[in-house]
Design an enzyme around this catalytic site. Structure first.
Site, PDB file in Angstrom:
ATOM      1  N   ASP A 134       0.857  -1.157  -0.027  1.00 39.51           N
ATOM      2  CA  ASP A 134      -0.048   0.056   0.191  1.00 39.51           C
ATOM      3  C   ASP A 134       0.816   1.160   0.052  1.00 39.51           C
ATOM      4  O   ASP A 134       2.198   1.333   0.213  1.00 39.51           O
ATOM      5  CB  ASP A 134      -0.977  -0.412   1.185  1.00 39.51           C
ATOM      6  CG  ASP A 134      -0.573   0.249   2.494  1.00 39.51           C
ATOM      7  OD1 ASP A 134       0.480   0.513   2.491  1.00 39.51           O
ATOM      8  OD2 ASP A 134      -1.485   0.165   3.415  1.00 39.51           O
ATOM      9  N   SER A 135       0.261   2.378  -0.379  1.00 42.07           N
ATOM     10  CA  SER A 135       1.065   3.574  -0.919  1.00 42.07           C
ATOM     11  C   SER A 135       1.715   4.379   0.291  1.00 42.07           C
ATOM     12  O   SER A 135       2.729   5.131   0.183  1.00 42.07           O
ATOM     13  CB  SER A 135       0.260   4.400  -1.937  1.00 42.07           C
ATOM     14  OG  SER A 135      -0.586   4.844  -0.899  1.00 42.07           O
ATOM     15  N   GLY A 136       1.329   3.949   1.467  1.00 46.50           N
ATOM     16  CA  GLY A 136       1.542   5.029   2.542  1.00 46.50           C
ATOM     17  C   GLY A 136       0.369   6.036   2.901  1.00 46.50           C
ATOM     18  O   GLY A 136       0.413   6.747   3.847  1.00 46.50           O
ATOM     19  N   GLY A 137      -0.351   6.184   1.992  1.00 54.44           N
ATOM     20  CA  GLY A 137      -1.354   7.544   2.168  1.00 54.44           C
ATOM     21  C   GLY A 137      -2.221   7.048   3.554  1.00 54.44           C
ATOM     22  O   GLY A 137      -2.324   7.953   4.333  1.00 54.44           O
ATOM     23  N   PHE A 138      -2.685   5.927   3.886  1.00 56.28           N
ATOM     24  CA  PHE A 138      -3.300   5.775   5.016  1.00 56.28           C
ATOM     25  C   PHE A 138      -2.566   5.998   6.068  1.00 56.28           C
ATOM     26  O   PHE A 138      -2.952   6.656   7.231  1.00 56.28           O
ATOM     27  CB  PHE A 138      -4.034   4.343   4.894  1.00 56.28           C
ATOM     28  CG  PHE A 138      -4.817   3.885   6.128  1.00 56.28           C
ATOM     29  CD1 PHE A 138      -6.090   4.377   6.192  1.00 56.28           C
ATOM     30  CD2 PHE A 138      -4.366   3.022   7.223  1.00 56.28           C
ATOM     31  CE1 PHE A 138      -7.059   4.101   7.260  1.00 56.28           C
ATOM     32  CE2 PHE A 138      -5.058   2.924   8.282  1.00 56.28           C
ATOM     33  CZ  PHE A 138      -6.461   3.266   8.342  1.00 56.28           C
ATOM     34  N   ASP A 188      -2.837   8.050  -2.009  1.00 54.44           N
ATOM     35  CA  ASP A 188      -4.286   8.619  -1.985  1.00 54.44           C
ATOM     36  C   ASP A 188      -4.455   9.556  -0.978  1.00 54.44           C
ATOM     37  O   ASP A 188      -3.530   9.449   0.299  1.00 54.44           O
ATOM     38  CB  ASP A 188      -5.050   7.699  -1.817  1.00 54.44           C
ATOM     39  CG  ASP A 188      -5.225   6.604  -0.908  1.00 54.44           C
ATOM     40  OD1 ASP A 188      -4.274   6.395  -0.176  1.00 54.44           O
ATOM     41  OD2 ASP A 188      -6.084   5.912  -0.441  1.00 54.44           O
ATOM     42  N   GLN A 230     -12.015   6.897  -3.760  1.00 50.10           N
ATOM     43  CA  GLN A 230     -12.145   7.722  -2.384  1.00 50.10           C
ATOM     44  C   GLN A 230     -13.665   8.169  -2.439  1.00 50.10           C
ATOM     45  O   GLN A 230     -14.473   7.974  -3.159  1.00 50.10           O
ATOM     46  CB  GLN A 230     -11.172   8.636  -1.920  1.00 50.10           C
ATOM     47  CG  GLN A 230      -9.682   7.966  -1.812  1.00 50.10           C
ATOM     48  CD  GLN A 230      -9.868   7.318  -0.215  1.00 50.10           C
ATOM     49  OE1 GLN A 230     -10.831   7.464   0.553  1.00 50.10           O
ATOM     50  NE2 GLN A 230      -8.694   6.548   0.042  1.00 50.10           N
ATOM     51  N   GLY A 257     -10.577   3.866   2.169  1.00 51.35           N
ATOM     52  CA  GLY A 257     -11.215   4.851   3.108  1.00 51.35           C
ATOM     53  C   GLY A 257     -12.230   4.521   3.813  1.00 51.35           C
ATOM     54  O   GLY A 257     -13.141   5.080   4.422  1.00 51.35           O
ATOM     55  N   ASP A 307      -7.680  -7.431   2.365  1.00 58.52           N
ATOM     56  CA  ASP A 307      -6.256  -7.487   3.687  1.00 58.52           C
ATOM     57  C   ASP A 307      -6.880  -6.856   4.888  1.00 58.52           C
ATOM     58  O   ASP A 307      -7.809  -6.154   4.878  1.00 58.52           O
ATOM     59  CB  ASP A 307      -5.193  -6.468   3.150  1.00 58.52           C
ATOM     60  CG  ASP A 307      -5.546  -4.881   3.514  1.00 58.52           C
ATOM     61  OD1 ASP A 307      -6.068  -4.376   2.875  1.00 58.52           O
ATOM     62  OD2 ASP A 307      -5.093  -4.404   4.667  1.00 58.52           O
ATOM     63  N   CYS A 345     -11.299 -27.222  11.283  1.00 63.59           N
ATOM     64  CA  CYS A 345     -10.188 -26.872  10.821  1.00 63.59           C
ATOM     65  C   CYS A 345      -9.075 -27.727  10.594  1.00 63.59           C
ATOM     66  O   CYS A 345      -8.954 -28.528  11.617  1.00 63.59           O
ATOM     67  CB  CYS A 345      -9.507 -25.546  11.766  1.00 63.59           C
ATOM     68  SG  CYS A 345      -8.202 -24.629  11.140  1.00 63.59           S
ATOM     69  N   CYS A 347      -5.884 -26.900  10.326  1.00 63.34           N
ATOM     70  CA  CYS A 347      -4.489 -26.202  10.600  1.00 63.34           C
ATOM     71  C   CYS A 347      -3.686 -26.883  11.687  1.00 63.34           C
ATOM     72  O   CYS A 347      -4.245 -27.629  12.276  1.00 63.34           O
ATOM     73  CB  CYS A 347      -4.601 -24.873  10.961  1.00 63.34           C
ATOM     74  SG  CYS A 347      -4.848 -24.638  12.680  1.00 63.34           S
ATOM     75  N   CYS A 350      -4.716 -26.613  15.183  1.00 65.76           N
ATOM     76  CA  CYS A 350      -6.048 -27.502  15.677  1.00 65.76           C
ATOM     77  C   CYS A 350      -5.781 -28.793  15.531  1.00 65.76           C
ATOM     78  O   CYS A 350      -6.262 -29.662  16.215  1.00 65.76           O
ATOM     79  CB  CYS A 350      -7.221 -26.859  14.523  1.00 65.76           C
ATOM     80  SG  CYS A 350      -7.772 -25.327  14.993  1.00 65.76           S
ATOM     81  N   HIS A 376      -3.838 -20.210  13.389  1.00 57.52           N
ATOM     82  CA  HIS A 376      -5.087 -20.759  12.961  1.00 57.52           C
ATOM     83  C   HIS A 376      -6.239 -19.821  12.193  1.00 57.52           C
ATOM     84  O   HIS A 376      -6.662 -19.927  11.177  1.00 57.52           O
ATOM     85  CB  HIS A 376      -5.651 -21.261  14.328  1.00 57.52           C
ATOM     86  CG  HIS A 376      -7.297 -21.422  14.312  1.00 57.52           C
ATOM     87  ND1 HIS A 376      -7.760 -22.320  13.438  1.00 57.52           N
ATOM     88  CD2 HIS A 376      -8.392 -20.332  14.457  1.00 57.52           C
ATOM     89  CE1 HIS A 376      -9.234 -22.245  13.489  1.00 57.52           C
ATOM     90  NE2 HIS A 376      -9.352 -20.943  13.854  1.00 57.52           N
TER      91      HIS A 376
HETATM   92 ZN   LIG Z   1      -7.331 -24.314  12.967  1.00 57.19          ZN
END
Ligand SMILES: [Zn+2]
Length: 719
Positions: A134-138, A188, A230, A257, A307, A345, A347, A350, A376
């Protein structure tokens, strides 16, 4: 009042036109660590594979310089070129396709010169798959500290050494190029969701001018670049921004945003509106969102990529996302709980650790607790995205969506009364539907039949009784275990009297807790009045066992199948007497209808004779809660072998009925013996329900082979 977004059933004309246009695929060889580019190729060779009917949910694929990305997908946040507390090996194993790194933080530390020396972030962190930056704007606008803005750049104080740092669109792109991101984001101007319309407009317009500058700065770099829509909380600005940004030839489009203080409904409406305006032939990315349920809702509205820091951030607090909603390890109720945090699950966490152990690690502040829970959560997010994709491709999205939205991200209320209900209200709480009502006692809900006054599982905690009387006594887990296999046929369990599904869910839970795949389970539930289950689902806080996708799927489509296909749950609607001949013959029967006062027809001599005739060549074990003389006499007269079942609550015994073939097999049940026979002879009510006084039922009981040659005590059927 919330307005629900109903997506268009059909693609619009504009999307149809775009779908007809496919860039012919150039076929370079893609290796794991050596980025390959092909002159003239489209940067992300995007293919829309399917759009779900009556939804905007879509499955697509595109290719970055490092790997093919299948969407919908979740991109874990590796702010400082690492996902917090996670090893890259675990991320790879969980199926992470794209990692998100942060331009703002990486610019300050370690600095671009390090990335240049190591050949970018892939070489630096030895990451073989895609990276988005990400660009750094946030961060510029959300982190504390002074900053100034002008047309050309944003200026802020570095949190590492307090020097002033200038970030322009050009510098942001140059930094992202040095980092070596597969996908870069434009710089942005983010504003809080609470700003005035005029402030939001100014920020949006600056974002648009910076978007063009970012594109110019990218030049002919093979790295992909996404534009960002935006407009804060103002729908008119969002529409204007989407129209303006899609005029520019970006490789994908993001919605920025959001997740900054607006309500979920506002966010979903905004997402839906913007997605309608984005081209169908480019990926769509909703930045910084969200919980598992947020992801489900956004995919339904047409988003492909996400994300969020939640999987690792909440893991640090001891919170897990699971297939039955959230689980909060700060709660003492889990202190001695065995079994994995999510039975569904697969993983490493688990498969290896109990809830009690994870709670312990969290309590003592052991870093490994955070790591294991985070692994997990990330696995769960990615598994969920893969499930979404599969349902979109298989045409079953809507059903999946409706079931999951009630389950995903449900608050952890295991064993907990809701806070807003007072003790007095709790004692008298009654909720009704049809002939049933909910009676709450000791914070556990039970279904009561208002007509007969009878309550299901009245003497014991329903889930506990279901597990003890039906699941454990039938040795369900042992029968399903891999070592008992291979048997090509599934174990068939009849669940007579679905009610609020306590027995069925106990069976499913037992099957899902098994460590390895063994024999499959076919569970057939019989119910003629589904109001009881509907009612329980409407008040799910009293019926914790229903926090599972199965019950709603059953009500909606009469069946549910586990994702590994090892458990199939079918519903037979109607009277058991009529339905029973249409179901596959059972190995085990949970016989749990209301008693003869309410469901008299199921307890008669004739009813048991019909079952005996139906199962004449089958080894069937039938478990039921009653131990009434009349019911046992009916079974014996119908030529079932009858054994003592284990105690439950104040009842010293329950009952097990066995067909001749089941009685001949070794199972360890204790058959009724001469002691019971004497008691029956002395009984005031020895006659089976519905029997005619003049018929042969008495002789059938007296001459039953289970009493042959008995002297005193009972004997085991396995003798
Ligand atoms: Zn799990």
């Amino acid at each position: 009042m919330r307005v629900r977004y109903e997506p268009r059933a059909q693609l619009g004309r504009r999307e149809e036109l775009r779908l007809q246009f496919r860039v012919s695929r150039c076929e370079p060889t893609f290796s794991q660590c050596q980025p390959v580019t092909c002159p003239g190729m489209q940067r992300l060779d995007f293919t829309l594979e399917a759009t779900a009917p009556s939804s905007r949910a879509r499955a697509a694929r595109f290719r970055t310089r490092h790997n093919e990305v299948l969407t919908p997908t979740f991109m874990p946040v590796g702010t400082h070129a690492a996902v917090r507390a996670q090893r890259r090996e675990d991320l790879l194993e969980s199926g992470v396709q794209v990692l998100l790194a942060n331009t703002y933080h990486l610019l300050l530390r370690p600095g671009v010169e390090i990335f240049e020396k190591f050949g970018g972030i892939h070489g630096f962190m030895n990451w073989p798959r895609s990276v988005i930056t990400d660009s750094g704007g946030f961060q510029i606008f959300s982190l504390p500290g002074r900053r100034t803005m002008c047309e050309d750049y944003a200026e802020f104080k570095s949190y590492t050494d307090q020097t002033l740092v200038r970030l322009s669109p050009e510098r942001s792109i140059a930094t992202q190029k040095s980092i070596g991101a597969d996908i870069m984001m434009v710089l942005d101007h983010c504003v809080p969701s609470t700003v005035e319309h005029s402030v939001a407009r100014d920020a949006m317009e600056l974002t648009h001018r910076w978007a063009q500058r970012s594109l110019d700065a990218r030049g002919d770099s093979p790295q992909a670049l996404f534009g960002i829509v935006q407009g804060a909380r103002f729908m008119d600005l969002r529409v204007e921004s989407a129209r303006a940004i899609t005029q520019l030839p970006f490789d994908g489009y993001a919605i920025g945003g959001l997740a900054v203080g607006e309500s979920a409904a506002e966010r979903e409406d905004c997402t839906a509106t913007v997605c309608e305006l984005l081209p169908a032939d480019k990926p769509r990315y909703l930045m910084g969102v969200g919980t598992t349920r947020d992801l489900l809702e956004a995919v339904h509205r047409g988003v492909d990529m996400f994300d969020c820091i939640l999987p690792t951030a909440l893991a640090k607090q001891g919170v897990a996302f699971t297939s039955i909603g959230r689980r909060d390890l700060r709660r003492a109720i889990y202190r001695d709980m065995e079994g994995p945090i999510d039975p569904a699950c697969e993983c490493h966490t688990c498969k290896t650790y109990s809830i009690a152990y994870l709670l312990h690690l969290h309590r003592v502040g052991e870093a490994q607790g955070w790591q294991l829970l985070g692994a997990h959560n990330i696995h769960f997010y990615l598994q969920l995205m893969r499930a979404m994709r599969r349902h979109i491709l298989e045409g079953t999205w809507l059903e999946f969506y409706h079931v999951q939205r009630d389950v995903l991200d449900a608050r952890d209320s295991y064993g907990k009364p809701p806070r807003h209900v007072t003790n007095a209200q709790r004692r008298t709480a009654k909720m009704k539907r049809g002939r049933y009502e909910i009676v709450v006692r000791d914070d556990v809900g039970r279904i009561r039949d208002c007509v007969s006054g009878e309550t299901m599982h009245s003497v014991n905690e329903p889930a506990e009784e279901a597990r003890s009387l039906y699941v454990e006594q039938s040795r369900l887990s042992e029968r399903l275990r891999a070592s008992e296999a291979p048997s090509p046929a599934p174990l068939v369990v009849w669940d007579v009297g679905l009610g609020a599904a306590a027995n069925a869910m106990a069976a499913i839970a037992a099957a899902q807790e098994l460590p390895a795949a063994g024999r499959s389970l076919l569970l057939v539930s019989f119910e003629n009045d589904l109001d009881s289950l509907e009612l329980a689902l409407d008040h799910i806080r009293w019926f914790e066992h229903l926090r599972h996708p199965g019950p709603r799927a059953l009500l909606r489509g009469d069946s549910w199948t586990s994702k590994d296909r090892l458990i199939e749950w079918r519903l037979m609607r109607g009277d058991f007497a009529a339905c029973k001949t249409r179901a596959p013959a059972p190995d085990v029967v949970f016989f749990d209808p209301f008693s003869f006062k309410t469901d008299g027809g199921l307890w008669t001599l004739n009813a048991f004779r019909e079952l005996a005739a139906l199962w004449v060549d089958q080894a069937v074990e039938l478990f039921t809660y009653t131990y009434s003389t009349s019911a046992r006499a009916a079974m014996l007269a119908a030529r079932f072998y009858v054994a003592k079942g284990r105690a439950t609550g104040p009842k010293a015994e329950t009952t097990i009925g066995l067909t001749r073939r089941a009685a001949a097999a070794a199972h360890g049940h204790e058959l009724l013996g001469s002691e019971w026979l004497s008691k029956w002879r002395r009984s005031d009510a020895p006659m089976p329900l519905g029997a005619d006084p003049g018929t042969d039922w008495r002789a059938a009981i007296e001459g039953h082979p289970q009493f042959d040659g008995l002297s005193g005590a009972g004997r085991s059927a396995a003798d």
